[in-house]
Design a protein around this motif. Structure first.
Motif, PDB file in Angstrom:
ATOM      1  N   ASP A  91     -10.541   0.221  -3.343  1.00  0.00           N
ATOM      2  CA  ASP A  91      -9.767   0.483  -4.544  1.00  0.00           C
ATOM      3  C   ASP A  91      -8.309   0.062  -4.351  1.00  0.00           C
ATOM      4  OD1 ASP A  91     -11.735   1.364  -6.144  1.00  0.00           O
ATOM      5  OD2 ASP A  91     -11.108   3.445  -6.237  1.00  0.00           O
ATOM      6  N   ILE A  92      -7.640  -0.146  -5.453  1.00  0.00           N
ATOM      7  CA  ILE A  92      -6.216  -0.476  -5.433  1.00  0.00           C
ATOM      8  C   ILE A  92      -5.467   0.654  -6.127  1.00  0.00           C
ATOM      9  CG2 ILE A  92      -4.447  -2.073  -6.256  1.00  0.00           C
ATOM     10  CD1 ILE A  92      -6.531  -4.296  -6.105  1.00  0.00           C
TER      11      ILE A  92
ATOM     12  N   GLY B 174       0.808  -1.212   0.000  1.00  0.00           N
ATOM     13  CA  GLY B 174       0.000   0.000   0.000  1.00  0.00           C
ATOM     14  C   GLY B 174       0.840   1.260   0.000  1.00  0.00           C
ATOM     15  N   GLY B 175       1.916   1.251   0.780  1.00  0.00           N
ATOM     16  CA  GLY B 175       2.794   2.419   0.806  1.00  0.00           C
ATOM     17  C   GLY B 175       3.440   2.684  -0.542  1.00  0.00           C
ATOM     18  N   GLN B 176       3.768   1.612  -1.252  1.00  0.00           N
ATOM     19  CA  GLN B 176       4.427   1.759  -2.553  1.00  0.00           C
ATOM     20  C   GLN B 176       3.512   2.384  -3.609  1.00  0.00           C
ATOM     21  OE1 GLN B 176       5.735  -2.302  -3.136  1.00  0.00           O
ATOM     22  NE2 GLN B 176       7.834  -1.841  -2.454  1.00  0.00           N
ATOM     23  N   TRP B 177       2.210   2.407  -3.344  1.00  0.00           N
ATOM     24  CA  TRP B 177       1.299   3.047  -4.300  1.00  0.00           C
ATOM     25  C   TRP B 177       1.701   4.489  -4.594  1.00  0.00           C
ATOM     26  CZ3 TRP B 177      -4.102   1.518  -1.881  1.00  0.00           C
ATOM     27  CH2 TRP B 177      -4.317   0.151  -2.081  1.00  0.00           C
ATOM     28  N   TRP B 178       2.290   5.149  -3.597  1.00  0.00           N
ATOM     29  CA  TRP B 178       2.608   6.571  -3.778  1.00  0.00           C
ATOM     30  C   TRP B 178       3.596   6.802  -4.908  1.00  0.00           C
ATOM     31  CZ3 TRP B 178      -0.287  10.352  -2.575  1.00  0.00           C
ATOM     32  CH2 TRP B 178      -1.139  10.259  -1.493  1.00  0.00           C
ATOM     33  N   ASN B 179       4.350   5.780  -5.265  1.00  0.00           N
ATOM     34  CA  ASN B 179       5.274   5.959  -6.384  1.00  0.00           C
ATOM     35  C   ASN B 179       4.520   6.274  -7.674  1.00  0.00           C
ATOM     36  OD1 ASN B 179       8.072   5.973  -7.268  1.00  0.00           O
ATOM     37  ND2 ASN B 179       7.525   4.176  -8.489  1.00  0.00           N
TER      38      ASN B 179
ATOM     39  N   ALA C 271     -11.323   9.293  -5.748  1.00  0.00           N
ATOM     40  CA  ALA C 271     -10.171   9.920  -6.397  1.00  0.00           C
ATOM     41  C   ALA C 271      -8.988  10.133  -5.472  1.00  0.00           C
ATOM     42  CB  ALA C 271     -10.586  11.268  -6.999  1.00  0.00           C
ATOM     43  N   SER C 272      -9.120   9.735  -4.184  1.00  0.00           N
ATOM     44  CA  SER C 272      -7.996   9.953  -3.273  1.00  0.00           C
ATOM     45  C   SER C 272      -7.985   8.916  -2.164  1.00  0.00           C
ATOM     46  CB  SER C 272      -8.067  11.349  -2.650  1.00  0.00           C
ATOM     47  OG  SER C 272      -7.027  11.528  -1.712  1.00  0.00           O
ATOM     48  N   VAL C 273      -6.795   8.429  -1.828  1.00  0.00           N
ATOM     49  CA  VAL C 273      -6.644   7.569  -0.665  1.00  0.00           C
ATOM     50  C   VAL C 273      -6.671   8.399   0.614  1.00  0.00           C
ATOM     51  CG1 VAL C 273      -5.339   5.776  -1.860  1.00  0.00           C
ATOM     52  CG2 VAL C 273      -4.118   7.649  -0.746  1.00  0.00           C
ATOM     53  N   MET C 274      -6.738   9.721   0.484  1.00  0.00           N
ATOM     54  CA  MET C 274      -6.797  10.593   1.651  1.00  0.00           C
ATOM     55  C   MET C 274      -8.223  10.808   2.129  1.00  0.00           C
ATOM     56  SD  MET C 274      -3.674  10.710   1.994  1.00  0.00           S
ATOM     57  CE  MET C 274      -3.727  11.588   3.553  1.00  0.00           C
ATOM     58  N   ASP C 275      -9.180  10.119   1.515  1.00  0.00           N
ATOM     59  CA  ASP C 275     -10.550  10.067   2.011  1.00  0.00           C
ATOM     60  C   ASP C 275     -10.635   8.932   3.031  1.00  0.00           C
ATOM     61  OD1 ASP C 275     -13.285  10.458   2.328  1.00  0.00           O
ATOM     62  OD2 ASP C 275     -13.698  10.513   0.178  1.00  0.00           O
ATOM     63  N   TYR C 276     -11.768   8.843   3.747  1.00  0.00           N
ATOM     64  CA  TYR C 276     -12.042   7.698   4.616  1.00  0.00           C
ATOM     65  C   TYR C 276     -13.017   6.796   3.882  1.00  0.00           C
ATOM     66  CZ  TYR C 276     -10.148   9.659   9.008  1.00  0.00           C
ATOM     67  OH  TYR C 276      -9.347  10.133  10.003  1.00  0.00           O
TER      68      TYR C 276
ATOM     69  N   ARG D  70      -7.999  -3.410   3.081  1.00  0.00           N
ATOM     70  CA  ARG D  70      -8.134  -2.176   3.868  1.00  0.00           C
ATOM     71  C   ARG D  70      -6.791  -1.743   4.436  1.00  0.00           C
ATOM     72  NH1 ARG D  70      -7.980   1.886   5.067  1.00  0.00           N
ATOM     73  NH2 ARG D  70      -9.164   3.152   6.538  1.00  0.00           N
ATOM     74  N   LEU D  71      -5.960  -2.700   4.841  1.00  0.00           N
ATOM     75  CA  LEU D  71      -4.651  -2.356   5.385  1.00  0.00           C
ATOM     76  C   LEU D  71      -3.765  -1.688   4.339  1.00  0.00           C
ATOM     77  CD1 LEU D  71      -3.625  -5.309   7.713  1.00  0.00           C
ATOM     78  CD2 LEU D  71      -3.957  -2.919   8.347  1.00  0.00           C
ATOM     79  N   ARG D  72      -3.850  -2.154   3.100  1.00  0.00           N
ATOM     80  CA  ARG D  72      -3.069  -1.510   2.042  1.00  0.00           C
ATOM     81  C   ARG D  72      -3.487  -0.058   1.899  1.00  0.00           C
ATOM     82  NH1 ARG D  72      -3.651  -6.700  -0.760  1.00  0.00           N
ATOM     83  NH2 ARG D  72      -5.543  -5.916  -1.763  1.00  0.00           N
ATOM     84  N   GLN D  73      -4.797   0.162   1.910  1.00  0.00           N
ATOM     85  CA  GLN D  73      -5.304   1.525   1.771  1.00  0.00           C
ATOM     86  C   GLN D  73      -4.929   2.372   2.989  1.00  0.00           C
ATOM     87  OE1 GLN D  73      -7.631   3.740   2.975  1.00  0.00           O
ATOM     88  NE2 GLN D  73      -7.832   5.011   1.151  1.00  0.00           N
TER      89      GLN D  73
END
Length: 811
Positions: free
Chosen positions: A463-464, A309-314, A439-444, A412-415
């Motif tokens: 979402d992935i 999940g953290g690697q998504w930011w790349n 459109a954002s992983v910064m939503d809940y 959910r943990l990835r998100q």
């Protein structure tokens, strides 16, 4: 006489000169530290185990560095909020010497003059107070190096645990020096930071259940407090301006050197330092990539999910023109999480599920993020597992659970990992993104629950990958522009491009309050239309309740534990109904700048408001509040050792499950949203400005029809009574609310007068008694308190972080 006066004056001058001189130091550094262990690093220091003291060497004075305190071992209660690894204050400080005294001083960076005029700079410094955080005496001095004893600074309640316990009503405590000591295993030194730690004990009397539940002896609370001295970054970082549309946290200060025609407050985003090797290239590797390290203590498959999940930011950094600039790895065995060079994702245990946090150590002068620090609560994944457990019959075959539950929890943990890391790279919550197709992983996010041929599906609960808004935000914050670029225009173009793609950004201030007004901005909701999604979730909920059985728990589990699984099913719609309530008396708006392409504010059209009101009335119908008979038959009284908790319903029936209390909780919660003083005031005002709009009286009439006029019998009639009682209690509170306008108070009071007469004229015993209570209230409102309704079991966090605040206060 003259000779005596001159002699006296000479002696006075000599005395003052002697006083101003440094007090002679009797011992050398070598003598004081001869039996101590030296730890070399950013600040060289010594640990004297026999004396229990830490001595610090100071080679340079008047040189700034960061001072940070944190909790390395916490209390383990989400309610109290004193968790392992939680960061405290971050201050720019410096050591200053005055004779034989050393002061640790925090300059005031909230007020500055960014100017080449030294006198102008000094004038602002002298206008605002500094803070002396600690004072020391010189213990020894050799060759320009001064030795001080910093033990008294470390052995204090610097984090403010006692104050936190007092504020959270857990008891009155004080620091006990006799039960506190340096913690040698965490005395560490690195090239850019020096680390100190102490075992700190607070003694007192516990009055709160949260504290008593997590301490062996509640009159002695022992934690570990950590202190960091960190090297400040060099001057090579270039701050980037904060645009309120960009989605970033910011650092701000008042600059008194600003021309009068410009804003005196300067605002810059918080971000890591990142630059392309080739700024002219469309895609380039970074000079130094951003790397995050995941706690080795996280078990599998959780650890792999956190890394993935953290690697998504790349993906977002690739959209900003970087190649492999964001990386996530497992923490190396020889690395230390306290080393400021490591951005950390740590796995935190508590006694109950709780919020996770995305924090940062940043330079208060510029907003540059020095270290990202994520704390993920270990029990939250179990709540996602529980939601899935209630939606399907996972133990149809006995003891082997349906693998879809673990799949949902891991998704959910990835998100969650991506979300919290997002905070540590500078991003705030983006709560309107669920209306933009996630459109954002910064939503809940609430799990996406599907319906297919009348059956519940959990094929794609989350979402992935990173969302489109995340790419816009990261590009704004981290794009490295070629030399000669008009940066202000380029940054504005990035935002405008996102706006033209239909993306929205709204954050905590517009989302968390029950009285907030934007239909799209809410926690844990889904879908473009909050009303349509509420109606859909009611269908899902009906099917889930119909299918609920003993097959929702494993063979051999106490039947009483069915209630814990039942709660998230019964309350499945709790967040969506709150989102739908914001349509009523709501408005569509944005963080508009003059001249940008965003539309002006618009009141939610009357058709949408009426649809929302109808949807909420449907939620409150007794047939939608009742617990199906087949479920009532299979939930027995609580088994010994499995008492009621925050995960079960509050009841009024003693040991037996209360069939009415769940409906009471939903009814009271829904009406608290509808008759929120801010929403009610908006309804009064929008009706005054547009007679065709929904007004407060329209909401009152709809509720009165359900509470008093609809004809129910038996079990459903009992549910109708709690609806009526909650309705009247909310109106009573609204009529007395100082937060409501006088017109709103008047409408509420007028409605109560009408109900008092109407209810007294009938033959219904319950309504007659309600009329009697109303008459007493109308005669003397302060002497008749509204009924205190039962509250639902805990909802948030269902697997995500906290309040803006996420220590900025996420996550």
């Amino acid at each position: 006489m003259l000779k005596k006066t001159l002699l006296f004056s000479f002696l006075m001058v000599l005395s003052l000169q002697t006083f101003a001189q440094k007090t002679p130091v009797e011992k050398t550094i070598a003598e004081i530290t001869k039996d101590a262990i030296k730890k070399e690093g950013f600040f060289n220091y010594y640990w004297d185990e026999d004396a229990g003291k830490v001595y610090l060497e100071i080679k340079k004075f008047d040189e700034e560095f960061l001072y940070i305190n944190s909790l390395s071992a916490g209390i383990g209660s989400n309610d109290i909020g004193l968790d392992r690894g939680k960061l405290g204050g971050t201050s720019v400080v410096e050591f200053r010497r005055v004779g034989s005294k050393i002061l640790l001083v925090e300059p005031n960076y909230s007020y500055r003059a960014v100017s080449n005029n030294a006198d102008e700079v000094e004038a602002v410094k002298q206008a605002f107070a500094e803070s002396v955080l600690q004072g020391f005496k010189v213990e020894a001095e050799e060759n320009g190096v001064v030795l001080i004893d910093i033990t008294p600074m470390i052995l204090t309640d610097s984090y403010g645990v006692a104050n936190t316990l007092n504020r959270s009503r857990q008891g009155t405590f004080r620091f006990d020096a006799s039960r506190s000591a340096i913690y040698p295993p965490m005395l560490k030194n690195f090239p850019k930071n020096s680390e100190f730690e102490a075992t700190i004990t607070l003694v007192g009397s516990a009055t709160g259940g949260a504290l008593r539940s997590v301490t062996p002896s509640s009159d002695a609370v022992t934690v570990r407090m950590h202190y960091s001295f960190v090297e400040l970054p060099d001057a090579g970082y270039k701050p980037r301006k904060l645009d309120p549309r960009s989605g970033f946290f910011g650092t701000s200060y008042m600059d008194y050197a600003t021309p009068i025609q410009e804003d005196i407050r300067k605002r810059f985003i918080n971000r890591h330092r990142l630059a392309k090797k080739d700024p002219n290239a469309k895609v380039s590797e970074a000079v130094e990539p951003i790397i995050y390290y995941v706690d080795r203590g996280a078990p599998e498959p959780i650890k792999s999910a956190l890394i993935e999940g953290g690697q998504w930011w790349n993906q977002a950094f690739e959209a900003a023109g970087y190649k492999n600039a964001f990386q996530v790895r497992e923490m190396p065995a020889d690395a230390d999480p306290m080393d400021v060079r490591y951005n950390l994702v740590q796995w935190v245990h508590r006694s109950t599920r709780g919020w996770s946090y995305g924090s940062s150590v940043s330079d208060p002068r510029t907003g540059e993020i020095i270290k990202g620090h994520v704390s993920l609560g270990s029990l939250r994944v179990r709540q996602d597992f529980l939601i899935a457990q209630g939606l399907i019959n996972p133990y149809e075959n006995g003891t082997t659970p349906d693998p879809i539950m673990l799949k949902l929890a891991i998704a959910r943990l990835r998100q969650l990992s991506a979300h919290e890391i997002g905070h540590t790279i500078g991003l705030s919550h983006s709560y309107a993104s669920s209306a933009d197709g996630d459109a954002s992983v910064m939503d809940y996010p609430h799990p996406q629950i599907g319906l297919k041929n009348g059956k519940i599906t959990l094929d794609a609960p989350y979402d992935i990958g990173i969302g489109e808004w995340d790419k816009v935000a990261v590009t704004y914050g981290y794009q490295d522009f070629p030399k000669g670029t008009d940066e202000d225009k380029a940054l504005n173009d990035i935002i405008e491009k996102g706006l033209k793609e239909g993306l929205h950004f709204l954050t905590d201030s517009d989302s968390r309050s029950p009285g907030s007004a934007h239909p799209f901005s809410h926690l844990w909701d889904n879908g473009k239309s909050p009303v349509d999604e509420l109606n859909r979730l009611m269908e899902v909920r009906t099917i889930a309740l119909k299918n609920f059985s003993e097959q929702n728990i494993p063979m051999g589990a106490p039947m009483t534990t069915l209630e814990e699984v039942f709660v998230p099913v019964y309350m499945l719609h709790r967040y969506q109904l709150e989102a739908a309530s914001k349509v009523i008396g709501g408005a569509y708006y944005n963080y508009k700048l003059r001249g940008d392409s965003q539309p002006l504010q618009q009141t939610v059209p009357v058709g949408e408001q009426k649809a929302a009101l109808a949807s909420l009335m449907n939620v409150l119908k007794p047939e939608n509040l009742e617990v199906p008979e087949h479920i009532l038959k299979i939930i027995p009284p609580r088994t010994p050792g499995y008492g009621r908790s925050r995960e079960t319903f509050n009841v009024r029936t003693g040991v037996l499950f209360d069939p009415v209390s769940p409906g009471e909780a939903v009814a009271a919660t829904t009406m608290s949203f509808l008759f929120n003083s801010q929403r009610a005031t908006r309804l009064v005002q929008q009706k005054a400005m547009d007679s065709n709009q929904v007004g407060l009286q329209d909401v009152i009439n709809a509720m009165a029809n359900l509470a008093f006029d609809a004809n129910y019998s038996g079990y459903r009639a009992e549910l109708q009574k709690v609806i009526a009682d909650s309705f009247i209690s909310e109106l009573m509170s609204l009529s007395m609310s100082s937060q409501a306008s006088v017109s709103t108070q008047a409408e509420a009071m007028a409605a109560l007068r009408n109900f008092s007469k109407k209810l007294a004229s009938g033959n219904d015993t319950f309504q007659n008694e309600l009329a009697f209570r109303l008459a007493r209230f109308l005669e003397n409102p302060k002497e008749v308190a509204p009924t205190t309704s039962l509250t639902p079991p805990d909802g948030s966090p269902i697997g995500m972080d906290a309040q803006f605040w996420c220590t900025f206060e996420g996550n």
